[in-house]
Design an enzyme around this catalytic site. Sequence first.
Site, PDB file in Angstrom:
ATOM      1  N   ASP A  79       0.850  -1.188   0.000  1.00  0.00           N
ATOM      2  CA  ASP A  79       0.000   0.000   0.000  1.00  0.00           C
ATOM      3  C   ASP A  79       0.885   1.238   0.000  1.00  0.00           C
ATOM      4  O   ASP A  79       1.826   1.341   0.795  1.00  0.00           O
ATOM      5  CB  ASP A  79      -0.921   0.005   1.218  1.00  0.00           C
ATOM      6  CG  ASP A  79      -2.183   0.818   0.975  1.00  0.00           C
ATOM      7  OD1 ASP A  79      -2.477   1.126  -0.187  1.00  0.00           O
ATOM      8  OD2 ASP A  79      -2.873   1.143   1.949  1.00  0.00           O
ATOM      9  N   HIS A 123      -3.857  13.991   1.075  1.00  0.00           N
ATOM     10  CA  HIS A 123      -3.997  13.190   2.296  1.00  0.00           C
ATOM     11  C   HIS A 123      -2.730  13.263   3.130  1.00  0.00           C
ATOM     12  O   HIS A 123      -2.804  13.420   4.365  1.00  0.00           O
ATOM     13  CB  HIS A 123      -4.289  11.731   1.942  1.00  0.00           C
ATOM     14  CG  HIS A 123      -4.267  10.817   3.133  1.00  0.00           C
ATOM     15  ND1 HIS A 123      -5.237  10.850   4.117  1.00  0.00           N
ATOM     16  CD2 HIS A 123      -3.373   9.859   3.514  1.00  0.00           C
ATOM     17  CE1 HIS A 123      -4.952   9.950   5.052  1.00  0.00           C
ATOM     18  NE2 HIS A 123      -3.825   9.337   4.707  1.00  0.00           N
ATOM     19  N   ARG A 158       0.984  16.039  13.328  1.00  0.00           N
ATOM     20  CA  ARG A 158       2.216  16.737  13.721  1.00  0.00           C
ATOM     21  C   ARG A 158       2.003  18.240  13.626  1.00  0.00           C
ATOM     22  O   ARG A 158       2.665  18.928  12.835  1.00  0.00           O
ATOM     23  CB  ARG A 158       3.378  16.308  12.825  1.00  0.00           C
ATOM     24  CG  ARG A 158       3.696  14.824  12.881  1.00  0.00           C
ATOM     25  CD  ARG A 158       4.949  14.494  12.059  1.00  0.00           C
ATOM     26  NE  ARG A 158       4.813  14.877  10.652  1.00  0.00           N
ATOM     27  CZ  ARG A 158       4.226  14.125   9.731  1.00  0.00           C
ATOM     28  NH1 ARG A 158       3.720  12.937  10.051  1.00  0.00           N
ATOM     29  NH2 ARG A 158       4.141  14.553   8.473  1.00  0.00           N
ATOM     30  N   GLU A 216      -9.924   4.271   4.420  1.00  0.00           N
ATOM     31  CA  GLU A 216      -9.199   5.111   3.481  1.00  0.00           C
ATOM     32  C   GLU A 216      -9.636   4.718   2.070  1.00  0.00           C
ATOM     33  O   GLU A 216      -9.621   3.534   1.714  1.00  0.00           O
ATOM     34  CB  GLU A 216      -7.688   4.956   3.643  1.00  0.00           C
ATOM     35  CG  GLU A 216      -7.199   5.453   4.997  1.00  0.00           C
ATOM     36  CD  GLU A 216      -5.678   5.431   5.140  1.00  0.00           C
ATOM     37  OE1 GLU A 216      -5.186   6.036   6.105  1.00  0.00           O
ATOM     38  OE2 GLU A 216      -4.998   4.809   4.293  1.00  0.00           O
ATOM     39  N   GLU A 245      -9.308   4.181  -1.740  1.00  0.00           N
ATOM     40  CA  GLU A 245      -8.184   3.923  -2.628  1.00  0.00           C
ATOM     41  C   GLU A 245      -8.633   3.173  -3.878  1.00  0.00           C
ATOM     42  O   GLU A 245      -9.748   2.644  -3.948  1.00  0.00           O
ATOM     43  CB  GLU A 245      -7.109   3.079  -1.921  1.00  0.00           C
ATOM     44  CG  GLU A 245      -6.598   3.672  -0.617  1.00  0.00           C
ATOM     45  CD  GLU A 245      -5.381   2.950  -0.072  1.00  0.00           C
ATOM     46  OE1 GLU A 245      -4.685   2.258  -0.876  1.00  0.00           O
ATOM     47  OE2 GLU A 245      -5.118   3.063   1.131  1.00  0.00           O
ATOM     48  N   ASP A 278      -8.693   0.624   2.568  1.00  0.00           N
ATOM     49  CA  ASP A 278      -7.633   0.345   3.533  1.00  0.00           C
ATOM     50  C   ASP A 278      -8.172   0.710   4.919  1.00  0.00           C
ATOM     51  O   ASP A 278      -8.320   1.887   5.239  1.00  0.00           O
ATOM     52  CB  ASP A 278      -6.393   1.180   3.190  1.00  0.00           C
ATOM     53  CG  ASP A 278      -5.287   1.030   4.211  1.00  0.00           C
ATOM     54  OD1 ASP A 278      -5.185  -0.042   4.821  1.00  0.00           O
ATOM     55  OD2 ASP A 278      -4.513   1.994   4.386  1.00  0.00           O
ATOM     56  N   ARG A 306      -6.738   4.027  14.032  1.00  0.00           N
ATOM     57  CA  ARG A 306      -5.881   5.196  14.241  1.00  0.00           C
ATOM     58  C   ARG A 306      -5.224   5.223  15.618  1.00  0.00           C
ATOM     59  O   ARG A 306      -4.093   5.688  15.754  1.00  0.00           O
ATOM     60  CB  ARG A 306      -6.697   6.477  14.040  1.00  0.00           C
ATOM     61  CG  ARG A 306      -7.320   6.632  12.662  1.00  0.00           C
ATOM     62  CD  ARG A 306      -6.284   6.711  11.572  1.00  0.00           C
ATOM     63  NE  ARG A 306      -6.899   6.942  10.270  1.00  0.00           N
ATOM     64  CZ  ARG A 306      -6.243   6.917   9.124  1.00  0.00           C
ATOM     65  NH1 ARG A 306      -4.941   6.655   9.115  1.00  0.00           N
ATOM     66  NH2 ARG A 306      -6.865   7.128   7.988  1.00  0.00           N
ATOM     67  N   GLN A 333      -2.483   2.655  15.562  1.00  0.00           N
ATOM     68  CA  GLN A 333      -1.445   3.155  14.667  1.00  0.00           C
ATOM     69  C   GLN A 333      -0.607   4.246  15.329  1.00  0.00           C
ATOM     70  O   GLN A 333       0.623   4.276  15.176  1.00  0.00           O
ATOM     71  CB  GLN A 333      -2.086   3.696  13.389  1.00  0.00           C
ATOM     72  CG  GLN A 333      -1.104   4.174  12.333  1.00  0.00           C
ATOM     73  CD  GLN A 333      -1.808   4.652  11.074  1.00  0.00           C
ATOM     74  OE1 GLN A 333      -3.033   4.661  10.989  1.00  0.00           O
ATOM     75  NE2 GLN A 333      -1.048   5.051  10.077  1.00  0.00           N
ATOM     76  N   TYR A 371       3.310   3.023  15.144  1.00  0.00           N
ATOM     77  CA  TYR A 371       3.854   3.216  13.784  1.00  0.00           C
ATOM     78  C   TYR A 371       5.271   3.759  13.759  1.00  0.00           C
ATOM     79  O   TYR A 371       5.966   3.639  12.738  1.00  0.00           O
ATOM     80  CB  TYR A 371       2.919   4.086  12.962  1.00  0.00           C
ATOM     81  CG  TYR A 371       3.113   5.579  13.084  1.00  0.00           C
ATOM     82  CD1 TYR A 371       3.776   6.298  12.088  1.00  0.00           C
ATOM     83  CD2 TYR A 371       2.610   6.276  14.176  1.00  0.00           C
ATOM     84  CE1 TYR A 371       3.936   7.666  12.179  1.00  0.00           C
ATOM     85  CE2 TYR A 371       2.755   7.640  14.269  1.00  0.00           C
ATOM     86  CZ  TYR A 371       3.433   8.340  13.279  1.00  0.00           C
ATOM     87  OH  TYR A 371       3.577   9.694  13.382  1.00  0.00           O
ATOM     88  N   LYS A 383      -3.255  -1.909  10.558  1.00  0.00           N
ATOM     89  CA  LYS A 383      -3.746  -2.051   9.191  1.00  0.00           C
ATOM     90  C   LYS A 383      -3.760  -3.491   8.692  1.00  0.00           C
ATOM     91  O   LYS A 383      -4.258  -3.756   7.597  1.00  0.00           O
ATOM     92  CB  LYS A 383      -2.903  -1.197   8.241  1.00  0.00           C
ATOM     93  CG  LYS A 383      -3.141   0.305   8.391  1.00  0.00           C
ATOM     94  CD  LYS A 383      -2.234   1.085   7.458  1.00  0.00           C
ATOM     95  CE  LYS A 383      -2.515   2.580   7.527  1.00  0.00           C
ATOM     96  NZ  LYS A 383      -3.731   2.967   6.794  1.00  0.00           N
ATOM     97  N   THR A 386      -8.242  -5.685   4.479  1.00  0.00           N
ATOM     98  CA  THR A 386      -8.269  -4.770   3.332  1.00  0.00           C
ATOM     99  C   THR A 386      -9.383  -5.283   2.427  1.00  0.00           C
ATOM    100  O   THR A 386      -9.393  -6.459   2.072  1.00  0.00           O
ATOM    101  CB  THR A 386      -6.935  -4.780   2.566  1.00  0.00           C
ATOM    102  OG1 THR A 386      -5.878  -4.426   3.447  1.00  0.00           O
ATOM    103  CG2 THR A 386      -6.982  -3.808   1.392  1.00  0.00           C
ATOM    104  N   THR A 398      -4.451   6.812   0.195  1.00  0.00           N
ATOM    105  CA  THR A 398      -5.716   7.537   0.309  1.00  0.00           C
ATOM    106  C   THR A 398      -5.844   8.633  -0.735  1.00  0.00           C
ATOM    107  O   THR A 398      -4.963   9.474  -0.899  1.00  0.00           O
ATOM    108  CB  THR A 398      -5.841   8.152   1.708  1.00  0.00           C
ATOM    109  OG1 THR A 398      -5.601   7.142   2.676  1.00  0.00           O
ATOM    110  CG2 THR A 398      -7.223   8.741   1.923  1.00  0.00           C
ATOM    111  N   GLU A 415      -9.512  12.780   8.322  1.00  0.00           N
ATOM    112  CA  GLU A 415      -9.544  14.117   7.740  1.00  0.00           C
ATOM    113  C   GLU A 415     -10.913  14.772   7.881  1.00  0.00           C
ATOM    114  O   GLU A 415     -11.007  15.965   8.183  1.00  0.00           O
ATOM    115  CB  GLU A 415      -9.153  14.032   6.269  1.00  0.00           C
ATOM    116  CG  GLU A 415      -7.749  13.507   6.049  1.00  0.00           C
ATOM    117  CD  GLU A 415      -7.535  13.028   4.630  1.00  0.00           C
ATOM    118  OE1 GLU A 415      -7.132  13.839   3.790  1.00  0.00           O
ATOM    119  OE2 GLU A 415      -7.796  11.835   4.361  1.00  0.00           O
TER     120      GLU A 415
END
Length: 404
Positions: A104, A111, A120, A175, A177, A209, A213, A216, A220, A229, A233, A318, A332
């Site tokens: 992926d 995105h 961040r 997400e 895709e 996907d 969150r 993750q 991550y 993840k 899928t 995404t 988002e």
Amino acid sequence: MVTVGDFGDATLPYGVFRAEGGSPRVGVAVGGLVLDVATVVGAPEEFVRPDLNRFLARGPHRWKEVRKALQERAASGVSPGQEGVHRIADVQMMLPVEVADFVDFFSGIEHATNAGRILRPGEEPLKPNYRYLPAGYHGRAGTVVVSGTDVVRPEGQIRHGEHVTVGPSARLDFELELGYVVGTPSTQGVPVPAEDFRDHVFGVVVLVDWSARDIQAWEYQPLGPFLAKSFATTISPWVVPLDALPWVDGPVQRPAVLDYLNTPEPRNPAVEIEVELNGVVISRVSAAGLYWSPAQQMAHMTRGGASLRTGDLYGTGTISSHDPSSAGSLLEISWGGERPFRLSGDETRTFLEDGDVVIVRASVPGEPDRSLVGGRRPIGDRYIGEARTVIRPAPSARWHPHPS
């Protein structure tokens, strides 16, 4: 307006179906019907089987030969009751390919920018390498499932302030895709150039996907997605050949890409995608503006010497925009859970709840136009597939959501 579930003669996507009392066979969708390919082409070793892999491995010459035969058959008229013709509603659709490897990517710059600002704040949203290479991760091929398969809420480690617990995700997300299906394999140790994209990649599916969150966020760094993840899928049951899609120029890439990532225009398919949550369409977006194209993704994926295998599946990442009405994830749309959005009446969401029904569908607009990127007009003129899922509770005891 597209008739959902009704494929036009120009699309002719391939899938694997099982009629009542029968065994799995390769079919092609024509309108709301499925045509048994073996009745048109013969070749039972390719088409009387539970996946498309043997056919895909034959390569572009065979793909074009079979598509031409099916186009001629469709033009002569296809109706229920004819030999090898079934209503799609009357058959069971299955996973169309035996997935070899799953990768992926992270190819939607909108995105990537949105996620950077949410996760961040105060920092540069894009990492320095974003405009130099199509970033991606290797996922689990064994948890790719077909539309109609329920998704069970995943569990994993979650950080709450100074404490770490293990339990169900409370921030389950989707997400939007597209996924690309590889047909012709390549040789290990020999990179595949971007211009050879159509020699190896057969077609496209709708891909969802799923992302936990909160899991993750804790796991991550430093090595990227893992349990957040790997649990599922979802892809559509129909693989649309590349030749059935209109292609358009992608955005200007600055700085200029390295030579191995150069690819002739047009780069991206003019495909529109929408997501429906519990009967309410909450976002519509176009894949035409993806920063990294599928040909560039393929070239980068093999640059280190990894080979392509028949049945490989790789996702775009995404597809999104800077407009919440065209965002490709709940991260988002709800801005990291800070901005609940209304579904209907008094019902609101930030992330997915148990029992939610998620439908992601895609189509080709009548007149491909770059102005459609981020547009809100109704989903386009030519249906190419959908992925439908119900969210089920985690396998542990009753789910108690953590504070967002």
